[in-house]
Scaffold this motif. Sequence first.
Motif, PDB file in Angstrom:
ATOM      1  N   SER A   6      -9.030 -14.436 -11.774  1.00 19.14           N
ATOM      2  CA  SER A   6     -10.166 -15.135 -12.394  1.00 19.14           C
ATOM      3  C   SER A   6     -10.663 -14.401 -13.640  1.00 19.14           C
ATOM      4  O   SER A   6     -11.461 -14.946 -14.397  1.00 19.14           O
ATOM      5  CB  SER A   6     -11.304 -15.304 -11.384  1.00 19.14           C
ATOM      6  OG  SER A   6     -11.729 -14.045 -10.898  1.00 19.14           O
ATOM      7  N   ILE A   7     -10.211 -13.174 -13.850  1.00 20.89           N
ATOM      8  CA  ILE A   7     -10.525 -12.422 -15.067  1.00 20.89           C
ATOM      9  C   ILE A   7      -9.200 -11.997 -15.698  1.00 20.89           C
ATOM     10  O   ILE A   7      -8.197 -11.848 -14.994  1.00 20.89           O
ATOM     11  CB  ILE A   7     -11.409 -11.189 -14.785  1.00 20.89           C
ATOM     12  CG1 ILE A   7     -10.697 -10.232 -13.817  1.00 20.89           C
ATOM     13  CG2 ILE A   7     -12.774 -11.592 -14.264  1.00 20.89           C
ATOM     14  CD1 ILE A   7     -11.386  -8.896 -13.634  1.00 20.89           C
ATOM     15  N   PRO A   8      -9.163 -11.808 -17.002  1.00 22.98           N
ATOM     16  CA  PRO A   8      -7.912 -11.373 -17.638  1.00 22.98           C
ATOM     17  C   PRO A   8      -7.484  -9.993 -17.114  1.00 22.98           C
ATOM     18  O   PRO A   8      -8.304  -9.105 -16.931  1.00 22.98           O
ATOM     19  CB  PRO A   8      -8.257 -11.295 -19.117  1.00 22.98           C
ATOM     20  CG  PRO A   8      -9.489 -12.125 -19.271  1.00 22.98           C
ATOM     21  CD  PRO A   8     -10.226 -12.047 -17.971  1.00 22.98           C
ATOM     22  N   ILE A   9      -6.203  -9.861 -16.869  1.00 20.06           N
ATOM     23  CA  ILE A   9      -5.636  -8.602 -16.384  1.00 20.06           C
ATOM     24  C   ILE A   9      -4.462  -8.230 -17.277  1.00 20.06           C
ATOM     25  O   ILE A   9      -3.626  -9.071 -17.602  1.00 20.06           O
ATOM     26  CB  ILE A   9      -5.164  -8.737 -14.923  1.00 20.06           C
ATOM     27  CG1 ILE A   9      -6.354  -8.998 -14.006  1.00 20.06           C
ATOM     28  CG2 ILE A   9      -4.408  -7.488 -14.485  1.00 20.06           C
ATOM     29  CD1 ILE A   9      -5.972  -9.235 -12.564  1.00 20.06           C
ATOM     30  N   VAL A  10      -4.406  -6.976 -17.661  1.00 18.86           N
ATOM     31  CA  VAL A  10      -3.286  -6.474 -18.442  1.00 18.86           C
ATOM     32  C   VAL A  10      -2.351  -5.763 -17.468  1.00 18.86           C
ATOM     33  O   VAL A  10      -2.750  -4.798 -16.817  1.00 18.86           O
ATOM     34  CB  VAL A  10      -3.754  -5.504 -19.545  1.00 18.86           C
ATOM     35  CG1 VAL A  10      -2.565  -4.906 -20.275  1.00 18.86           C
ATOM     36  CG2 VAL A  10      -4.686  -6.208 -20.514  1.00 18.86           C
ATOM     37  N   PRO A  11      -1.138  -6.243 -17.329  1.00 19.81           N
ATOM     38  CA  PRO A  11      -0.206  -5.609 -16.391  1.00 19.81           C
ATOM     39  C   PRO A  11       0.176  -4.203 -16.837  1.00 19.81           C
ATOM     40  O   PRO A  11       0.199  -3.900 -18.022  1.00 19.81           O
ATOM     41  CB  PRO A  11       1.009  -6.528 -16.386  1.00 19.81           C
ATOM     42  CG  PRO A  11       0.840  -7.461 -17.512  1.00 19.81           C
ATOM     43  CD  PRO A  11      -0.555  -7.387 -18.004  1.00 19.81           C
ATOM     44  N   THR A  12       0.481  -3.363 -15.868  1.00 17.96           N
ATOM     45  CA  THR A  12       0.898  -1.991 -16.160  1.00 17.96           C
ATOM     46  C   THR A  12       2.381  -1.775 -15.902  1.00 17.96           C
ATOM     47  O   THR A  12       2.857  -0.652 -16.002  1.00 17.96           O
ATOM     48  CB  THR A  12       0.096  -0.992 -15.305  1.00 17.96           C
ATOM     49  OG1 THR A  12       0.296  -1.304 -13.928  1.00 17.96           O
ATOM     50  CG2 THR A  12      -1.382  -1.045 -15.654  1.00 17.96           C
ATOM     51  N   VAL A  13       3.097  -2.843 -15.569  1.00 20.14           N
ATOM     52  CA  VAL A  13       4.542  -2.766 -15.363  1.00 20.14           C
ATOM     53  C   VAL A  13       5.199  -3.758 -16.314  1.00 20.14           C
ATOM     54  O   VAL A  13       4.733  -4.887 -16.452  1.00 20.14           O
ATOM     55  CB  VAL A  13       4.914  -3.085 -13.902  1.00 20.14           C
ATOM     56  CG1 VAL A  13       6.405  -3.221 -13.729  1.00 20.14           C
ATOM     57  CG2 VAL A  13       4.387  -1.999 -12.972  1.00 20.14           C
ATOM     58  N   ALA A  14       6.254  -3.326 -16.969  1.00 20.69           N
ATOM     59  CA  ALA A  14       6.956  -4.190 -17.921  1.00 20.69           C
ATOM     60  C   ALA A  14       7.786  -5.215 -17.157  1.00 20.69           C
ATOM     61  O   ALA A  14       8.824  -4.884 -16.591  1.00 20.69           O
ATOM     62  CB  ALA A  14       7.844  -3.356 -18.837  1.00 20.69           C
ATOM     63  N   THR A  15       7.303  -6.439 -17.112  1.00 17.63           N
ATOM     64  CA  THR A  15       8.021  -7.528 -16.469  1.00 17.63           C
ATOM     65  C   THR A  15       7.498  -8.852 -17.006  1.00 17.63           C
ATOM     66  O   THR A  15       6.351  -8.938 -17.437  1.00 17.63           O
ATOM     67  CB  THR A  15       7.874  -7.483 -14.935  1.00 17.63           C
ATOM     68  OG1 THR A  15       8.585  -8.576 -14.365  1.00 17.63           O
ATOM     69  CG2 THR A  15       6.422  -7.569 -14.503  1.00 17.63           C
ATOM     70  N   ASP A  16       8.340  -9.847 -16.976  1.00 19.09           N
ATOM     71  CA  ASP A  16       7.910 -11.184 -17.380  1.00 19.09           C
ATOM     72  C   ASP A  16       7.428 -12.000 -16.186  1.00 19.09           C
ATOM     73  O   ASP A  16       7.073 -13.164 -16.332  1.00 19.09           O
ATOM     74  CB  ASP A  16       9.072 -11.929 -18.068  1.00 19.09           C
ATOM     75  CG  ASP A  16       9.420 -11.320 -19.414  1.00 19.09           C
ATOM     76  OD1 ASP A  16       8.516 -10.738 -20.051  1.00 19.09           O
ATOM     77  OD2 ASP A  16      10.592 -11.415 -19.817  1.00 19.09           O
ATOM     78  N   LEU A  17       7.423 -11.401 -15.013  1.00 19.09           N
ATOM     79  CA  LEU A  17       7.003 -12.110 -13.812  1.00 19.09           C
ATOM     80  C   LEU A  17       5.490 -12.287 -13.779  1.00 19.09           C
ATOM     81  O   LEU A  17       4.737 -11.410 -14.214  1.00 19.09           O
ATOM     82  CB  LEU A  17       7.440 -11.337 -12.566  1.00 19.09           C
ATOM     83  CG  LEU A  17       8.943 -11.158 -12.384  1.00 19.09           C
ATOM     84  CD1 LEU A  17       9.229 -10.144 -11.285  1.00 19.09           C
ATOM     85  CD2 LEU A  17       9.585 -12.500 -12.073  1.00 19.09           C
ATOM     86  N   ALA A  18       5.057 -13.398 -13.239  1.00 17.55           N
ATOM     87  CA  ALA A  18       3.621 -13.650 -13.065  1.00 17.55           C
ATOM     88  C   ALA A  18       3.108 -12.843 -11.875  1.00 17.55           C
ATOM     89  O   ALA A  18       3.844 -12.582 -10.917  1.00 17.55           O
ATOM     90  CB  ALA A  18       3.379 -15.138 -12.828  1.00 17.55           C
ATOM     91  N   MET A  19       1.838 -12.463 -11.924  1.00 16.52           N
ATOM     92  CA  MET A  19       1.240 -11.714 -10.814  1.00 16.52           C
ATOM     93  C   MET A  19       1.178 -12.534  -9.527  1.00 16.52           C
ATOM     94  O   MET A  19       0.949 -11.978  -8.458  1.00 16.52           O
ATOM     95  CB  MET A  19      -0.148 -11.225 -11.198  1.00 16.52           C
ATOM     96  CG  MET A  19      -0.141 -10.146 -12.222  1.00 16.52           C
ATOM     97  SD  MET A  19      -1.819  -9.589 -12.560  1.00 16.52           S
ATOM     98  CE  MET A  19      -1.503  -8.447 -13.856  1.00 16.52           C
ATOM     99  N   THR A  20       1.381 -13.823  -9.641  1.00 18.48           N
ATOM    100  CA  THR A  20       1.403 -14.683  -8.463  1.00 18.48           C
ATOM    101  C   THR A  20       2.794 -14.778  -7.841  1.00 18.48           C
ATOM    102  O   THR A  20       2.981 -15.443  -6.826  1.00 18.48           O
ATOM    103  CB  THR A  20       0.916 -16.098  -8.828  1.00 18.48           C
ATOM    104  OG1 THR A  20       1.704 -16.580  -9.921  1.00 18.48           O
ATOM    105  CG2 THR A  20      -0.555 -16.079  -9.231  1.00 18.48           C
ATOM    106  N   ASP A  21       3.758 -14.109  -8.437  1.00 17.06           N
ATOM    107  CA  ASP A  21       5.125 -14.082  -7.928  1.00 17.06           C
ATOM    108  C   ASP A  21       5.272 -12.850  -7.033  1.00 17.06           C
ATOM    109  O   ASP A  21       5.028 -11.727  -7.481  1.00 17.06           O
ATOM    110  CB  ASP A  21       6.096 -14.008  -9.110  1.00 17.06           C
ATOM    111  CG  ASP A  21       7.551 -14.074  -8.714  1.00 17.06           C
ATOM    112  OD1 ASP A  21       7.899 -13.673  -7.574  1.00 17.06           O
ATOM    113  OD2 ASP A  21       8.345 -14.523  -9.549  1.00 17.06           O
ATOM    114  N   PRO A  22       5.671 -13.012  -5.776  1.00 16.83           N
ATOM    115  CA  PRO A  22       5.834 -11.844  -4.900  1.00 16.83           C
ATOM    116  C   PRO A  22       6.741 -10.766  -5.496  1.00 16.83           C
ATOM    117  O   PRO A  22       6.519  -9.571  -5.290  1.00 16.83           O
ATOM    118  CB  PRO A  22       6.453 -12.434  -3.632  1.00 16.83           C
ATOM    119  CG  PRO A  22       6.029 -13.857  -3.636  1.00 16.83           C
ATOM    120  CD  PRO A  22       5.968 -14.260  -5.086  1.00 16.83           C
ATOM    121  N   GLU A  23       7.727 -11.174  -6.280  1.00 13.00           N
ATOM    122  CA  GLU A  23       8.644 -10.197  -6.877  1.00 13.00           C
ATOM    123  C   GLU A  23       7.921  -9.272  -7.866  1.00 13.00           C
ATOM    124  O   GLU A  23       8.339  -8.133  -8.085  1.00 13.00           O
ATOM    125  CB  GLU A  23       9.816 -10.908  -7.551  1.00 13.00           C
ATOM    126  CG  GLU A  23      10.988 -10.020  -7.857  1.00 13.00           C
ATOM    127  CD  GLU A  23      11.647  -9.430  -6.604  1.00 13.00           C
ATOM    128  OE1 GLU A  23      12.206  -8.315  -6.741  1.00 13.00           O
ATOM    129  OE2 GLU A  23      11.618 -10.038  -5.522  1.00 13.00           O
TER     130      GLU A  23
END
Length: 103
Positions: free
Chosen positions: A65-82
């Motif tokens: 619900s708030i913007p999040i900057v990922p800390t791992v280099a991946t194109d996967l969405a945070m909603t993807d278990p992978e």
Amino acid sequence: VGIAAVNGPRSIVISGDDTAGVAARFPDRRTKKLTVSHAFHSHHMDAMLDDFRVTAEQLTYEQPSIPIVPTVATDLAMTDPEYWVTQIRSAVRFHHAVVELAN
């Protein structure tokens, strides 16, 4: 041995086998052994990834619900278990996330 985290331009964490041997190659640098329960972000985590994946696939995810900057280099969405499996095994790019937030 691999890079576990990039915390800043002059601060990295290495993880895996013989980290002391690698650190000894940089005698002019300040090094410190971290006390942790596991060698996270290294090949030592590989044995548990399949079990973790099974658990992660059973969870329900929602978009943040708030913007999040990922800390791992991946194109996967945070909603993807992978994405979460990748978090365990990949280097944490904390410094890169902070730089992105500053821009």
